[in-house]
Design a protein around this motif. Structure first.
Motif, mmCIF file in Angstrom:
data_model
loop_
_atom_site.group_PDB
_atom_site.id
_atom_site.type_symbol
_atom_site.label_atom_id
_atom_site.label_comp_id
_atom_site.label_asym_id
_atom_site.label_seq_id
_atom_site.Cartn_x
_atom_site.Cartn_y
_atom_site.Cartn_z
ATOM 1 N N VAL A 1 11.462 1.906 1.605
ATOM 2 C CA VAL A 1 10.477 1.480 2.600
ATOM 3 C C VAL A 1 9.281 0.946 1.840
ATOM 4 O O VAL A 1 8.812 1.576 0.894
ATOM 5 N N ILE A 2 8.826 -0.209 2.252
ATOM 6 C CA ILE A 2 7.657 -0.790 1.601
ATOM 7 C C ILE A 2 6.690 -1.193 2.701
ATOM 8 O O ILE A 2 7.083 -1.807 3.682
ATOM 9 N N GLU A 3 5.441 -0.759 2.559
ATOM 10 C CA GLU A 3 4.446 -1.107 3.575
ATOM 11 C C GLU A 3 3.322 -1.881 2.923
ATOM 12 O O GLU A 3 2.802 -1.488 1.881
ATOM 13 N N SER A 4 2.961 -2.962 3.563
ATOM 14 C CA SER A 4 1.799 -3.722 3.114
ATOM 15 C C SER A 4 0.666 -3.432 4.087
ATOM 16 O O SER A 4 0.848 -2.681 5.048
ATOM 17 N N VAL A 5 -0.500 -4.045 3.848
ATOM 18 C CA VAL A 5 -1.587 -3.876 4.811
ATOM 19 C C VAL A 5 -1.159 -4.360 6.188
ATOM 20 O O VAL A 5 -1.688 -3.919 7.196
ATOM 21 N N LYS A 6 -0.179 -5.261 6.243
ATOM 22 C CA LYS A 6 0.209 -5.848 7.526
ATOM 23 C C LYS A 6 1.294 -5.070 8.256
ATOM 24 O O LYS A 6 1.205 -4.872 9.455
ATOM 25 N N VAL B 1 0.809 -1.226 0.000
ATOM 26 C CA VAL B 1 0.000 0.000 0.000
ATOM 27 C C VAL B 1 0.841 1.276 0.000
ATOM 28 O O VAL B 1 0.315 2.372 -0.160
ATOM 29 N N PHE B 2 2.142 1.131 0.177
ATOM 30 C CA PHE B 2 2.995 2.325 0.225
ATOM 31 C C PHE B 2 4.421 1.949 -0.119
ATOM 32 O O PHE B 2 4.948 0.947 0.365
ATOM 33 N N VAL B 3 5.036 2.747 -0.991
ATOM 34 C CA VAL B 3 6.445 2.534 -1.338
ATOM 35 C C VAL B 3 7.160 3.879 -1.300
ATOM 36 O O VAL B 3 6.654 4.873 -1.836
ATOM 37 N N GLU B 4 8.304 3.896 -0.645
ATOM 38 C CA GLU B 4 9.136 5.100 -0.633
ATOM 39 C C GLU B 4 10.480 4.716 -1.249
ATOM 40 O O GLU B 4 11.128 3.777 -0.788
ATOM 41 N N LEU B 5 10.873 5.441 -2.299
ATOM 42 C CA LEU B 5 12.086 5.098 -3.034
ATOM 43 C C LEU B 5 13.182 6.122 -2.758
ATOM 44 O O LEU B 5 12.889 7.260 -2.376
ATOM 45 N N PRO B 6 14.443 5.753 -2.987
ATOM 46 C CA PRO B 6 15.527 6.715 -2.770
ATOM 47 C C PRO B 6 15.502 7.814 -3.837
ATOM 48 O O PRO B 6 14.818 7.689 -4.849
ATOM 49 N N GLU C 1 -1.556 13.230 5.920
ATOM 50 C CA GLU C 1 -1.738 13.995 4.687
ATOM 51 C C GLU C 1 -1.020 13.349 3.505
ATOM 52 O O GLU C 1 -1.414 13.529 2.367
ATOM 53 N N GLY C 2 0.053 12.615 3.802
ATOM 54 C CA GLY C 2 0.780 11.919 2.731
ATOM 55 C C GLY C 2 0.251 10.507 2.549
ATOM 56 O O GLY C 2 -0.861 10.192 2.946
ATOM 57 N N ARG C 3 1.062 9.688 1.917
ATOM 58 C CA ARG C 3 0.637 8.313 1.640
ATOM 59 C C ARG C 3 1.116 7.322 2.696
ATOM 60 O O ARG C 3 0.672 6.183 2.718
ATOM 61 N N ALA C 4 2.083 7.715 3.517
ATOM 62 C CA ALA C 4 2.693 6.748 4.435
ATOM 63 C C ALA C 4 1.740 6.401 5.577
ATOM 64 O O ALA C 4 1.247 7.298 6.258
ATOM 65 N N PRO C 5 1.473 5.114 5.784
ATOM 66 C CA PRO C 5 0.642 4.728 6.929
ATOM 67 C C PRO C 5 1.325 5.112 8.250
ATOM 68 O O PRO C 5 2.556 5.109 8.336
ATOM 69 N N MET C 6 0.538 5.489 9.237
ATOM 70 C CA MET C 6 1.060 5.734 10.588
ATOM 71 C C MET C 6 0.433 4.693 11.487
ATOM 72 O O MET C 6 -0.768 4.682 11.687
#
Lengths: 121, 375
Positions: free
Chosen positions: A54-59, A35-40, B297-302
């Protein structure tokens, strides 16, 4: 060139003079819906094992480490815009970044597809 | 460590390809092959079937139902005596400091009260009920031989009505005894997703047949605990042990509506529950903190535990996220947590620290999605 794999479940593929990096089908399956990816940043100089994605899944959130020393030359904005692509085609369209490395011979020591298959059991 | 317990639907979960995880002492399905995201969306679009048999089911009885209700009022700050027959109400067990020991549902089923409590708290709750009520002549019966299913979503009514059309007549928070798949079911029109739906208590021997009969209905998919969590978070509903606990009071937890006027100052049955002095005073003075909705406000889950700050640099944390993640229906990150009362107005901007970066978060009204209860 055939794909190489790391114990961190990344794949690497050499295209021209850059290394394309992504995560494996197995990793994407284990993560669940991304659900979320942050790249360099493009142009960043990174060292092996730096936490650069950083990679975030639903979990949960996970880090992806730089597999080699080098410079990030391109990142895949499409997976930032649409993180679900990582689950759809992790070993194809959903690559993470491309990096320029000094010494491509470091890839020789990495697992090939058969070795990675054994590694994940 | 004790061996994990299994619900009567364990084998069904296995046959449906569920991924099982330990939860509150039970092996529970966290997701099925559909996956958390699609299970969540499916529940909001059609219907989801959840196994919540790990939760505690308790019956309270006595010679005089009103005396039983009044006895229970000594443990919870809600109006039990004012709960009409065939109706259910949300309640809290409080402690002497006004903190919350558990949240629960109380149903008036005529000659007895039926309680549903959280799995992780059920032993403590039963002990609390026995200690508080048995001396007053109330029988506390902990039901270990019943399963609990939840059927949630806009398709829930049609799916359950296919087994017994009587459930169509029920309104939100009604309870009824109906026959389902050959068994006597205790049904309430309620749930934990923000959607219309039902919770269904049946004898454990009838659980699998009922679950299969519901899964045979068009649009019904099995849904795991993963989606249950994101559904309830979008619906603004508290998870005990996270959003409310022994250190949060009902007013701070933004649950003043759970305490009816009759139990507040000036009410006919004012106070008389653990921590009443603290809890009732907060209706006048307000609580120092408030549970609020938080929209990054951004996409990153907290996620749970993220520290909240008043500004984007420096200072000490002023609050924290107690539940957070990705809201599939919202299509972005959603969270709830505690902030000082002064920062609790919707529209206030605070900052959550994620991986060393302060990211802006807006305080918002809960829920994140419109509840679709059949009132």
């Amino acid at each position: 060139m055939q794909m190489k794999f790391t114990e961190e479940h990344e794949w690497l593929r050499v295209e021209d003079d850059v290394v394309v990096v992504g995560i494996t089908n197995h990793a994407a399956e284990q993560l669940g819906d991304v659900v979320f990816v942050e790249l360099p940043d493009e142009g960043a100089t990174v060292s092996k094992d730096d936490e650069i994605v950083v990679i975030e899944s639903v979990k949960a959130a996970s880090d992806i480490l730089a597999p080699l020393d080098g410079e990030i030359v391109e990142v895949n904005e499409a997976i930032v815009e649409e993180p679900a692509k990582v689950n759809e085609d992790p070993e194809g369209d959903a690559w993470f970044f491309k990096m320029k490395v000094e010494d491509l011979s470091a890839l020789d020591d990495m697992m090939d597809a058969a070795a990675y298959k054994d590694f994940i059991g | 460590m004790d061996a994990l317990k299994r619900t009567p639907l364990y084998e069904l979960h296995q046959s449906l390809g569920a991924k099982m995880v330990p939860f509150a002492g039970y092996e529970m399905p966290v997701q099925y092959p559909l996956g958390v995201l699609k299970e969540h969306l499916h529940t909001r679009e059609a219907a989801g079937l959840f196994d919540v048999s790990h939760m505690g089911q308790v019956i309270l009885r006595g010679d005089d139902p009103e005396a039983v209700a009044l006895a229970l009022e000594a443990l919870v700050p809600v109006s039990v005596a004012g709960l009409k027959e065939d109706r259910q109400r949300y309640a809290l067990f409080t402690n002497d400091e006004g903190g919350i020991e558990d949240d629960l549902m109380i149903a008036n089923r005529g000659d007895h009260l039926f309680l549903v409590v959280n799995a992780a708290c059920k032993e403590a709750d039963v002990a609390r009920l026995r200690a508080g009520l048995e001396p007053k002549g109330v029988t506390v019966e902990y039901l270990e031989d019943r399963a609990l299913l939840a059927l949630q979503g806009p398709g829930a009514e049609a799916a359950l009505a296919a087994l017994n059309p009587a459930v169509r007549e029920m309104r939100f928070m009604d309870v009824a005894t109906v026959e389902l798949a050959g068994a006597e079911a205790w049904v309430s029109r309620s749930g934990y997703t923000g959607e219309d739906g039902y919770e269904i208590s049946v004898p454990e021997t009838a659980a699998e047949e009922l679950a299969r009969a519901l899964l045979d209905q068009a649009g019904v998919e099995p849904i795991g605990l993963g989606a249950r969590d994101s559904l309830r978070l979008e619906a603004g509903l508290c998870l005990y042990g996270h959003d409310i606990d022994t250190t949060t009071t009902p007013v701070a937890a933004s649950l003043p509506w759970a305490i009816q006027k009759v139990r507040r100052k000036g009410g006919d049955r004012e106070g008389g529950f653990p921590g009443a002095e603290v809890v009732l005073a907060e209706f006048e003075t307000g609580a120092a903190t408030a549970r609020v909705g938080l929209k990054p406000e951004g996409r990153a889950p907290m996620r749970e535990g993220v520290a909240l700050y008043e500004s984007d640099a420096g200072g000490e944390p002023v609050g924290k996220v107690t539940s957070g993640g990705f809201g599939p229906t919202v299509g972005g990150p959603v969270a709830m947590g505690y902030v000082p009362a002064a920062l609790s107005e919707p529209g206030t901007r605070v900052f959550g620290e994620v991986r060393g970066k302060r990211l802006p978060v807006e305080v918002v009204k809960l829920p994140f999605v419109t509840q679709t209860y059949k009132r």
